[in-house]
Design a protein around this motif. Structure first.
Motif, PDB file in Angstrom:
ATOM      1  N   ARG A 306       0.834  -1.213   0.000  1.00  0.00           N
ATOM      2  CA  ARG A 306       0.000   0.000   0.000  1.00  0.00           C
ATOM      3  C   ARG A 306       0.865   1.257   0.000  1.00  0.00           C
ATOM      4  O   ARG A 306       0.558   2.231  -0.694  1.00  0.00           O
ATOM      5  N   ILE A 307       1.959   1.251   0.751  1.00  0.00           N
ATOM      6  CA  ILE A 307       2.860   2.407   0.767  1.00  0.00           C
ATOM      7  C   ILE A 307       3.488   2.607  -0.613  1.00  0.00           C
ATOM      8  O   ILE A 307       3.565   3.731  -1.125  1.00  0.00           O
ATOM      9  N   ALA A 308       3.939   1.520  -1.230  1.00  0.00           N
ATOM     10  CA  ALA A 308       4.524   1.630  -2.573  1.00  0.00           C
ATOM     11  C   ALA A 308       3.513   2.202  -3.558  1.00  0.00           C
ATOM     12  O   ALA A 308       3.861   3.062  -4.391  1.00  0.00           O
ATOM     13  N   MET A 309       2.266   1.770  -3.455  1.00  0.00           N
ATOM     14  CA  MET A 309       1.224   2.283  -4.346  1.00  0.00           C
ATOM     15  C   MET A 309       0.958   3.759  -4.074  1.00  0.00           C
ATOM     16  O   MET A 309       0.755   4.554  -5.004  1.00  0.00           O
ATOM     17  N   PHE A 310       0.973   4.148  -2.816  1.00  0.00           N
ATOM     18  CA  PHE A 310       0.788   5.549  -2.455  1.00  0.00           C
ATOM     19  C   PHE A 310       1.887   6.419  -3.057  1.00  0.00           C
ATOM     20  O   PHE A 310       1.630   7.503  -3.594  1.00  0.00           O
ATOM     21  N   LEU A 311       3.112   5.922  -3.023  1.00  0.00           N
ATOM     22  CA  LEU A 311       4.256   6.706  -3.487  1.00  0.00           C
ATOM     23  C   LEU A 311       4.316   6.833  -5.004  1.00  0.00           C
ATOM     24  O   LEU A 311       5.035   7.693  -5.529  1.00  0.00           O
ATOM     25  N   VAL A 312       3.579   5.992  -5.726  1.00  0.00           N
ATOM     26  CA  VAL A 312       3.510   6.155  -7.189  1.00  0.00           C
ATOM     27  C   VAL A 312       2.135   6.689  -7.615  1.00  0.00           C
ATOM     28  O   VAL A 312       1.880   6.856  -8.806  1.00  0.00           O
TER      29      VAL A 312
END
Length: 348
Positions: A306-312
């Protein structure tokens, strides 16, 4: 006996170093493009996917781990309870043992008993056409996986070394069973050419299981009297990131990227390369001893994804699949030498 071999595999994977030595997954060569203004709410990010026939709350598959030995029953039970609670997919190890030795069937049936609504993946080998229907019945499977493991067969003392007619057998299995069929490697990856052959044979899904995670040559090395062959081929295979591109660029079926993926960031990279889901196995065996441990690991994975998706700036899995990334280093060189356009991922 098959059951003894299953126990040996379990113990070796749990207590020995069985991962690749000098070859990685290639995900260190994949860079997602950071978005300083993601313009989304992290708490609203949707990890769910439905492309494998059932809606799952996360694209994570617990891929084939075990079965076929009494010790495996409790492991599969705990995995099933956790998968059901978290609504993710779960696969079992090869079911040949249960079919040939019915007294071992409960090491597999325990899964559906404890995961009535979970997406379950059965498992047989390519030569085992006559076992397909029984494998589906024993597990009440949603998908039947056909595992491909020529390297392991080459190294293990009791290996099946006649691979003639496998593609024809796979085609017949696809025609025989009334559920979708998945082809899966066991740690050496799948090339674009093989992926095309599999889909032409009727395969519905592909799990690439690339190089960089568990090496079954390594596992068989610990079982062998002479370690020469296992050590020679310990690092054989197509790295997971490369296999993900080769397969997703070549066929139009849902793809699971697995083989050495250990967290949500690597999973995000795999999905951005075109995968529809990701698989993990060894971490659940090495680090998980209870249902609570398994659920904690799944939660950590989901949060890092979820964090990786937020950052992109990706609200959901489909948006993540269309996010920008850079392919560099040896992964770029390999793919370009194989004729794949790596620049298409950088501005989509």
């Amino acid at each position: 006996m098959i059951s003894d071999r299953k126990l040996e595999h379990l113990l070796i994977c749990k207590y020995y170093d069985v991962e690749f030595k000098n070859k990685t997954t290639g995900f260190e060569d994949i860079e997602l493009i950071h978005q300083a203004l993601p313009e989304i709410n992290k708490n609203d990010i949707d990890l769910s996917t439905s492309v494998f026939g059932k809606k799952m709350e996360s694209p994570l598959f617990i891929t084939a781990i075990t079965g076929g030995h009494p010790v495996a029953k409790d492991i599969n039970k705990n995995l099933a309870i956790a998968a059901e609670e978290m609504n993710i997919a779960l696969g079992v190890g090869s079911q040949r043992a249960a079919i040939e030795h019915p007294e071992l069937a409960d090491t597999y049936t325990v899964v559906r008993e404890n995961a009535p609504d979970c997406l379950l993946v059965g498992n047989i080998g390519a030569p085992q056409l006559n076992l397909a229907d029984k494998a589906v019945e024993i597990l009440d499977a949603d998908i039947l996986a056909i595992h491909l493991n020529p390297l392991q067969e080459s190294i293990q003392p009791e290996g099946d070394l006649d691979a003639r007619g496998f593609l024809d057998s796979i085609s017949k299995i696809c025609d025989t069973v009334d559920i979708p069929v998945m082809a899966k490697e066991t740690g050496c990856g799948i090339s674009s050419e093989t992926a095309k052959d599999l889909v032409n044979a009727g395969i519905d899904y592909i799990d690439i299981e690339g190089a960089g995670g568990t090496s079954w040559a390594a596992v068989e090395t610990y079982r062998a009297d002479d370690r020469y062959l296992g050590e020679t081929f310990w690092d054989w295979g197509i790295p997971t990131a490369i296999s993900t591109v080769e397969v997703t660029s070549s066929v139009d079926v849902p793809v699971i990227s697995s083989g050495g993926i250990r967290n949500g960031l690597e999973a995000a990279k795999a999905i951005a390369l075109g995968a529809d889901a990701v698989g993990m196995a060894l971490p659940f065996l090495k680090e998980s001893v209870s249902v609570e441990d398994i659920i904690e690991y799944i939660n950590k994975f989901n949060e890092s994804l979820r964090i990786a998706m937020f950052l992109v700036g990706a609200n959901n899995i489909e948006e993540l699949k269309n996010s920008n990334l850079i392919i560099k280093g040896e992964t770029k060189q390999w793919l370009e030498d194989r004729g794949f356009n790596t620049t298409k991922y950088s501005r989509r």
